[in-house]
Design a protein around this motif. Structure first.
Motif, PDB file in Angstrom:
ATOM      1  N   GLU A 123     -40.912  -0.749  30.030  1.00 35.47           N
ATOM      2  CA  GLU A 123     -39.707   0.054  29.768  1.00 35.47           C
ATOM      3  C   GLU A 123     -38.447  -0.741  30.105  1.00 35.47           C
ATOM      4  N   GLU A 174     -33.529  13.282  25.228  1.00 39.40           N
ATOM      5  CA  GLU A 174     -34.206  12.002  25.386  1.00 39.40           C
ATOM      6  C   GLU A 174     -33.764  11.258  26.642  1.00 39.40           C
ATOM      7  N   TYR A 176     -43.473  14.928  26.681  1.00 39.07           N
ATOM      8  CA  TYR A 176     -43.303  14.056  25.520  1.00 39.07           C
ATOM      9  C   TYR A 176     -43.896  14.664  24.254  1.00 39.07           C
ATOM     10  N   CYS A 177     -44.942  15.464  24.387  1.00 37.32           N
ATOM     11  CA  CYS A 177     -45.666  15.980  23.223  1.00 37.32           C
ATOM     12  C   CYS A 177     -45.225  17.366  22.777  1.00 37.32           C
ATOM     13  N   ASN A 197     -38.875  10.159  33.679  1.00 35.00           N
ATOM     14  CA  ASN A 197     -40.116   9.407  33.521  1.00 35.00           C
ATOM     15  C   ASN A 197     -40.052   8.090  34.282  1.00 35.00           C
ATOM     16  N   ARG A 244     -46.394   3.478  24.145  1.00 33.37           N
ATOM     17  CA  ARG A 244     -46.257   4.562  25.118  1.00 33.37           C
ATOM     18  C   ARG A 244     -47.467   5.505  25.148  1.00 33.37           C
ATOM     19  N   LYS A 254     -49.632   6.131  28.517  1.00 34.38           N
ATOM     20  CA  LYS A 254     -49.709   7.456  29.145  1.00 34.38           C
ATOM     21  C   LYS A 254     -51.156   7.929  29.241  1.00 34.38           C
ATOM     22  N   VAL A 284     -35.267  12.849  29.842  1.00 35.67           N
ATOM     23  CA  VAL A 284     -36.712  12.654  29.901  1.00 35.67           C
ATOM     24  C   VAL A 284     -37.026  11.206  30.267  1.00 35.67           C
ATOM     25  N   GLN A 285     -36.327  10.262  29.656  1.00 38.62           N
ATOM     26  CA  GLN A 285     -36.553   8.847  29.953  1.00 38.62           C
ATOM     27  C   GLN A 285     -36.233   8.528  31.415  1.00 38.62           C
ATOM     28  N   TYR A 330     -39.232  18.106  25.032  1.00 41.07           N
ATOM     29  CA  TYR A 330     -38.538  16.828  24.885  1.00 41.07           C
ATOM     30  C   TYR A 330     -37.145  17.038  24.291  1.00 41.07           C
ATOM     31  N   HIS A 344     -42.757  11.231  19.748  1.00 43.92           N
ATOM     32  CA  HIS A 344     -41.993  10.619  20.840  1.00 43.92           C
ATOM     33  C   HIS A 344     -42.825   9.600  21.617  1.00 43.92           C
ATOM     34  N   LEU A 345     -44.109   9.539  21.315  1.00 45.74           N
ATOM     35  CA  LEU A 345     -45.002   8.584  21.982  1.00 45.74           C
ATOM     36  C   LEU A 345     -45.354   7.457  21.015  1.00 45.74           C
TER      37      LEU A 345
END
Length: 182
Positions: free
Chosen positions: A150, A94, A84-85, A101, A33, A37, A97-98, A89, A28-29
């Motif tokens: 973003e 998604e 994200y990891c 974030n 990104r 991060k 989370v977006q 997630y 997801h990274l």
């Protein structure tokens, strides 16, 4: 007769997905990104460390505000990185989370920038306070850069999506009735 002929199994056994170590993944990274991060967490941590090294302060209010902000930014950036990891997630989705974030990055960048300005204005001028200010400004820049990137990507996706999929075109096949009546 052992499961022969007509009586063979018709379904395959359920295969479990492979376990990830500690449930961690970097899928997801993608692209920019992961470095963004990581940079946010590292710069926030360096700001916290420099701030903690300060021995004496004349006007401590700015230092305390910077301490709270830099520590909060570091912990929040780690928390978002963990979301994200990990499997969290998929649990949250998604979209959520977006959104979280994005708003967290706005709040962190504004507060970190404000705290860095306050620390710069109230510092006694020691080298450690100056270093903390520099890392504070760099960290707030890293958080702000993610917001800009973003927004750029989401705007680009919206523009690309609209040009490929027109909404209201009168001659489009989707808008025509299935049965034409004469």
């Amino acid at each position: 007769m052992e499961n022969g002929g007509v009586y063979n199994e018709t379904t395959e056994p359920h295969v479990k997905p492979p376990r990830r170590p500690f449930g961690c993944t970097l899928r997801h990274l993608w692209g920019w990104r992961l470095p963004a991060k990581a940079l946010q967490a590292i710069l926030s941590l360096l700001a916290v460390i420099c701030e903690e090294i300060v021995k004496d302060c004349i006007k401590c209010g700015g230092l305390y505000f910077f301490e709270f902000t830099s520590c909060s930014a570091f912990l929040l950036s780690l928390l978002i990185l963990c979301v994200y990891c990990t499997d969290a997630y998929e649990t949250f989705g998604e979209d959520k989370v977006q959104r979280v974030n994005f708003w967290a990055m706005i709040a962190i960048s504004v507060l970190f920038l404000l705290a860095s300005i306050v620390l710069a204005a109230t510092s006694s001028g020691s080298a450690v306070e100056k270093a903390a200010c520099v890392f504070g400004f760099l960290a707030s820049g890293a958080f702000l850069a993610e917001i800009v990137i973003e927004r750029f990507h989401s705007r680009k996706q919206n523009i690309d999506g609209r040009s490929e999929n027109p909404v209201n075109t009168p001659n489009a096949t989707e808008n025509q009735p299935l049965n034409k009546q004469s």
